[in-house]
Design a protein around this motif. Structure first.
Motif, PDB file in Angstrom:
ATOM      1  N   THR A 199       0.981  -1.189  -0.146  1.00 42.22           N
ATOM      2  CA  THR A 199      -0.018  -0.191   0.473  1.00 42.22           C
ATOM      3  C   THR A 199       0.786   1.317   0.097  1.00 42.22           C
ATOM      4  OG1 THR A 199       0.049   0.262   2.354  1.00 42.22           O
ATOM      5  CG2 THR A 199      -1.364  -1.145   1.096  1.00 42.22           C
ATOM      6  N   PHE A 200       2.494   1.494   0.418  1.00 45.73           N
ATOM      7  CA  PHE A 200       2.969   2.417   0.286  1.00 45.73           C
ATOM      8  C   PHE A 200       2.177   2.780   1.756  1.00 45.73           C
ATOM      9  CE2 PHE A 200       3.952   2.311  -4.377  1.00 45.73           C
ATOM     10  CZ  PHE A 200       4.969   1.110  -3.796  1.00 45.73           C
ATOM     11  N   MET A 201       1.804   2.099   2.756  1.00 50.89           N
ATOM     12  CA  MET A 201       1.064   3.285   3.952  1.00 50.89           C
ATOM     13  C   MET A 201       2.881   3.035   4.909  1.00 50.89           C
ATOM     14  SD  MET A 201      -1.401   4.619   3.701  1.00 50.89           S
ATOM     15  CE  MET A 201      -1.325   5.242   2.571  1.00 50.89           C
ATOM     16  N   PRO A 202       2.855   4.273   5.750  1.00 48.18           N
ATOM     17  CA  PRO A 202       4.266   4.378   6.619  1.00 48.18           C
ATOM     18  C   PRO A 202       4.041   3.060   7.796  1.00 48.18           C
ATOM     19  CG  PRO A 202       2.744   5.930   7.160  1.00 48.18           C
ATOM     20  CD  PRO A 202       2.177   5.361   5.613  1.00 48.18           C
ATOM     21  N   VAL A 203       5.281   2.266   7.448  1.00 44.00           N
ATOM     22  CA  VAL A 203       5.257   1.244   8.535  1.00 44.00           C
ATOM     23  C   VAL A 203       6.400   2.008   9.994  1.00 44.00           C
ATOM     24  CG1 VAL A 203       6.649  -0.665   9.526  1.00 44.00           C
ATOM     25  CG2 VAL A 203       5.361  -0.244   6.731  1.00 44.00           C
ATOM     26  N   CYS A 204       7.553   2.997   9.562  1.00 46.70           N
ATOM     27  CA  CYS A 204       8.413   3.097  10.646  1.00 46.70           C
ATOM     28  C   CYS A 204       9.836   4.143   9.915  1.00 46.70           C
ATOM     29  CB  CYS A 204       9.371   2.314  11.155  1.00 46.70           C
ATOM     30  SG  CYS A 204      10.700   2.210  11.802  1.00 46.70           S
ATOM     31  N   MET A 205      10.200   5.658  10.484  1.00 43.27           N
ATOM     32  CA  MET A 205      10.705   6.315  10.183  1.00 43.27           C
ATOM     33  C   MET A 205      11.304   6.841  11.111  1.00 43.27           C
ATOM     34  SD  MET A 205       8.405   9.538   8.146  1.00 43.27           S
ATOM     35  CE  MET A 205       7.461   9.879   9.880  1.00 43.27           C
ATOM     36  N   ILE A 206      12.760   6.666  10.162  1.00 44.09           N
ATOM     37  CA  ILE A 206      13.772   7.563  10.993  1.00 44.09           C
ATOM     38  C   ILE A 206      14.153   8.571  10.887  1.00 44.09           C
ATOM     39  CG2 ILE A 206      16.475   6.836  12.208  1.00 44.09           C
ATOM     40  CD1 ILE A 206      14.223   5.474  13.329  1.00 44.09           C
ATOM     41  N   LEU A 207      14.106  10.165  11.728  1.00 43.62           N
ATOM     42  CA  LEU A 207      14.849  11.036  10.812  1.00 43.62           C
ATOM     43  C   LEU A 207      16.278  11.837  11.550  1.00 43.62           C
ATOM     44  CD1 LEU A 207      11.119  12.527  10.503  1.00 43.62           C
ATOM     45  CD2 LEU A 207      12.581  11.722   8.170  1.00 43.62           C
ATOM     46  N   GLU A 208      16.841  12.329  11.050  1.00 44.54           N
ATOM     47  CA  GLU A 208      18.709  12.107  12.054  1.00 44.54           C
ATOM     48  C   GLU A 208      18.511  13.559  11.409  1.00 44.54           C
ATOM     49  OE1 GLU A 208      20.328  11.096  13.782  1.00 44.54           O
ATOM     50  OE2 GLU A 208      20.200   8.515  13.271  1.00 44.54           O
ATOM     51  N   ASN A 209      18.609  14.694  12.872  1.00 42.92           N
ATOM     52  CA  ASN A 209      19.220  15.875  12.505  1.00 42.92           C
ATOM     53  C   ASN A 209      20.450  16.196  12.892  1.00 42.92           C
ATOM     54  OD1 ASN A 209      16.124  16.654  11.486  1.00 42.92           O
ATOM     55  ND2 ASN A 209      15.995  16.719  13.760  1.00 42.92           N
ATOM     56  N   ASN A 210      21.416  16.546  11.952  1.00 44.72           N
ATOM     57  CA  ASN A 210      22.575  17.417  12.588  1.00 44.72           C
ATOM     58  C   ASN A 210      23.329  15.866  13.123  1.00 44.72           C
ATOM     59  OD1 ASN A 210      22.049  19.707  12.178  1.00 44.72           O
ATOM     60  ND2 ASN A 210      21.087  20.373  14.069  1.00 44.72           N
ATOM     61  N   PRO A 211      22.963  15.055  12.102  1.00 43.04           N
ATOM     62  CA  PRO A 211      23.735  13.651  12.908  1.00 43.04           C
ATOM     63  C   PRO A 211      25.439  14.064  12.667  1.00 43.04           C
ATOM     64  CG  PRO A 211      23.775  13.420  10.546  1.00 43.04           C
ATOM     65  CD  PRO A 211      22.932  14.649  10.593  1.00 43.04           C
ATOM     66  N   GLY A 212      26.023  13.271  13.844  1.00 44.09           N
ATOM     67  CA  GLY A 212      27.336  13.532  13.851  1.00 44.09           C
ATOM     68  C   GLY A 212      27.996  14.563  14.925  1.00 44.09           C
ATOM     69  N   ALA A 213      27.024  15.781  15.232  1.00 44.87           N
ATOM     70  CA  ALA A 213      26.690  16.659  15.916  1.00 44.87           C
ATOM     71  C   ALA A 213      26.697  16.351  17.185  1.00 44.87           C
ATOM     72  CB  ALA A 213      26.328  18.046  15.122  1.00 44.87           C
ATOM     73  N   LEU A 214      27.148  17.497  18.645  1.00 43.17           N
ATOM     74  CA  LEU A 214      26.828  17.432  19.879  1.00 43.17           C
ATOM     75  C   LEU A 214      25.294  17.694  19.486  1.00 43.17           C
ATOM     76  CD1 LEU A 214      29.659  20.007  21.290  1.00 43.17           C
ATOM     77  CD2 LEU A 214      28.805  16.817  21.462  1.00 43.17           C
ATOM     78  N   SER A 215      24.491  18.581  19.276  1.00 47.28           N
ATOM     79  CA  SER A 215      23.327  18.836  18.695  1.00 47.28           C
ATOM     80  C   SER A 215      22.321  17.401  17.929  1.00 47.28           C
ATOM     81  CB  SER A 215      22.694  20.004  18.067  1.00 47.28           C
ATOM     82  OG  SER A 215      23.315  20.329  16.802  1.00 47.28           O
ATOM     83  N   GLU A 216      23.039  16.581  17.984  1.00 47.23           N
ATOM     84  CA  GLU A 216      22.650  15.290  16.985  1.00 47.23           C
ATOM     85  C   GLU A 216      21.124  15.071  17.835  1.00 47.23           C
ATOM     86  OE1 GLU A 216      22.991  10.658  15.206  1.00 47.23           O
ATOM     87  OE2 GLU A 216      24.991  11.806  16.678  1.00 47.23           O
ATOM     88  N   GLN A 217      20.138  15.001  16.864  1.00 48.86           N
ATOM     89  CA  GLN A 217      18.758  14.499  17.652  1.00 48.86           C
ATOM     90  C   GLN A 217      18.247  13.321  16.446  1.00 48.86           C
ATOM     91  OE1 GLN A 217      14.859  17.071  16.270  1.00 48.86           O
ATOM     92  NE2 GLN A 217      15.231  17.315  18.542  1.00 48.86           N
ATOM     93  N   THR A 218      17.747  12.156  17.413  1.00 45.27           N
ATOM     94  CA  THR A 218      17.186  11.030  16.148  1.00 45.27           C
ATOM     95  C   THR A 218      15.854  10.832  16.432  1.00 45.27           C
ATOM     96  OG1 THR A 218      19.025  10.146  16.293  1.00 45.27           O
ATOM     97  CG2 THR A 218      17.004   9.313  15.777  1.00 45.27           C
ATOM     98  N   VAL A 219      14.591  11.291  15.484  1.00 48.50           N
ATOM     99  CA  VAL A 219      13.196  11.040  15.355  1.00 48.50           C
ATOM    100  C   VAL A 219      12.643   9.966  15.524  1.00 48.50           C
ATOM    101  CG1 VAL A 219      11.258  12.110  15.185  1.00 48.50           C
ATOM    102  CG2 VAL A 219      13.023  13.531  15.776  1.00 48.50           C
ATOM    103  N   THR A 220      12.237   8.620  16.719  1.00 47.88           N
ATOM    104  CA  THR A 220      12.138   7.576  15.200  1.00 47.88           C
ATOM    105  C   THR A 220      10.386   7.262  15.241  1.00 47.88           C
ATOM    106  OG1 THR A 220      13.697   6.316  16.184  1.00 47.88           O
ATOM    107  CG2 THR A 220      12.392   5.486  16.053  1.00 47.88           C
ATOM    108  N   VAL A 221       9.740   7.387  14.702  1.00 45.51           N
ATOM    109  CA  VAL A 221       8.666   6.603  14.202  1.00 45.51           C
ATOM    110  C   VAL A 221       7.845   5.811  13.746  1.00 45.51           C
ATOM    111  CG1 VAL A 221       6.687   7.831  13.062  1.00 45.51           C
ATOM    112  CG2 VAL A 221       8.217   9.536  14.183  1.00 45.51           C
ATOM    113  N   LYS A 222       7.595   4.858  14.750  1.00 45.11           N
ATOM    114  CA  LYS A 222       6.681   3.837  14.048  1.00 45.11           C
ATOM    115  C   LYS A 222       5.349   3.435  14.343  1.00 45.11           C
ATOM    116  CE  LYS A 222      10.834   1.945  17.771  1.00 45.11           C
ATOM    117  NZ  LYS A 222      10.518   1.106  18.577  1.00 45.11           N
TER     118      LYS A 222
END
Length: 400
Positions: A199-222
């Motif tokens: 269906t191409f409906m979402p199952v999971c998403m991972i969003l990495e903001n500023n990867p590797g930096a001190l301000s890195e933020q990981t958003v996980t959506v299940k």
């Protein structure tokens, strides 16, 4: 390395991942499917991980997306999003909704309303903002919003998108889209979208903001309990009031609904009288004579003056009219201090907060002028020194 992180965040059990770039799904086809604006319901676990936090910030979310009930140029779909912040001693909850030019947000004990009929400017896209209807918390998790975001990435040369078809995760075929945003040669954002291959409906998403930096933020959506259908119940204000009655009773600040009550039927209600009986009527019921519904709060000022002025106006009419004094309070003594006796044609009701909610009054007092057929002729908000004259004028326009 990024695909390995998907298996750790999105899949609880051990899994086998096999990525290949075979023919089949394409990113445009995925976007078309996500933005079909069909009926979609899903539960979501949303977590944010940051190096400076000992624990993840976790929300449990439920979403409903339906085809647009109004102007698709404002938003080509309607939605209702309910969210709850977990891990707190006192639950933190809220919701956002959009339908047919109306947007509602509730958070931190505040209910905000936006209506294009009142003010269309908040709905306009200014500097790419998309308007309030697109900026609501977690609105970017709606399938249609994900499709629009992928479309935007395709037209932005800072992004690189790749697709992996024939991916198998825990024995289930999946389609994976990776996105990388580069700014001045540095990776500013990475995203990975795992979708149902059917269906191409979402199952999971991972969003990495500023990867590797001190301000890195990981958003996980299940996503879980994802269901789609061609038909679904529309999202309306009544839907919201039925789901969240306490919110509309306690925190409504806008008089939009009650100012638009004329021309509609008075909501049905069943409320106790001051003598312990029950006064009930259905929305389809008629009145024996033109009637004034006075929504009142015994703790506010000018209540006694309002009663006096309404009674004076009624006595001046060329026909008999009824009055229903509906107080939100349940303290009989304070109510009877304002209405010490009930005149012929009057009813004295208590605990009327639900009626106030259903009528949409954000502040009291309010007078509702009702025709004999049960439809609302007019409303008067607040109190002023001309109430008696205004009541006579409005009642003169009603045919007994």
């Amino acid at each position: 390395m990024f695909n390995l992180r998907i298996s750790l965040f999105c899949i609880l059990s051990a899994c086998f991942i096999n990525c290949s770039a075979s023919s089949g799904a394409t990113i445009p086809a995925i976007i078309d499917s996500l933005t079909m604006h069909q009926c979609v319901n899903a539960d979501i676990n949303f977590s944010v991980t940051m190096p400076q936090l000992n624990d993840d910030v976790v929300y449990n979310i439920s979403i409903s997306q339906t085809p647009a009930s109004g102007n698709p140029a404002l938003l080509p779909y309607d939605y209702l999003i309910y969210w709850e912040l977990t891990g707190r001693e006192n639950p933190v909850k809220g919701f956002s909704a959009y339908f047919n030019g109306h947007h509602y947000r509730f958070a931190n004990e505040r209910l905000q309303e936006y209506h294009t009929q009142w003010d269309s400017i908040p709905f306009m896209s200014i500097n790419g903002s998309g308007g309030v209807q697109r900026q609501a918390q977690f609105a970017n998790l709606l399938p249609a919003a994900i499709g629009n975001e992928l479309r935007r990435m395709m037209s932005d040369n800072r992004y690189t998108l790749t697709i992996h078809t024939d991916t198998v995760i825990s024995g289930i075929p999946r389609t994976v889209v990776n996105s990388v945003m580069n700014i001045h040669g540095s990776v500013a954002m990475e995203g990975e979208y795992i979708l149902s291959s059917e269906t191409f409906m979402p199952v999971c998403m991972i969003l990495e903001n500023n990867p590797g930096a001190l301000s890195e933020q990981t958003v996980t959506v299940k996503y879980s309990q994802v269901s789609t259908s061609a038909q679904c119940d529309p999202i309306t204000e009544q839907t919201l009031m039925d789901k969240y009655p306490e919110v509309f009773e306690k925190f409504r600040e806008s008089n939009f609904r009650i100012e638009n009550l004329p021309g509609t039927r008075l909501p049905g209600f069943a409320l106790p009288t001051s003598t312990g009986e029950r006064y009930s009527r259905h929305s389809s019921d008629k009145f024996r004579t033109p009637t004034i519904i006075a929504l009142m709060d015994a703790t506010t000022g000018f209540s006694s003056e309002l009663v006096k002025d309404v009674r004076s106006a009624i006595s001046s009419l060329p026909y008999s009219a009824d009055v229903i004094w509906a107080f939100v309070n349940n303290d009989i003594d304070s109510i009877e201090a304002i209405v010490p006796s009930i005149l012929p044609g009057e009813h004295l009701l208590t605990s009327a907060r639900s009626l106030v909610r259903d009528c949409g009054a954000a502040s009291l007092p309010v007078l509702i002028f009702v025709n004999t057929d049960g439809s609302v002729a007019d409303v008067l908000l607040g109190y002023n020194n001309d109430v008696s004259e205004i009541v006579i004028q409005k009642m003169a326009l009603i045919q007994p």
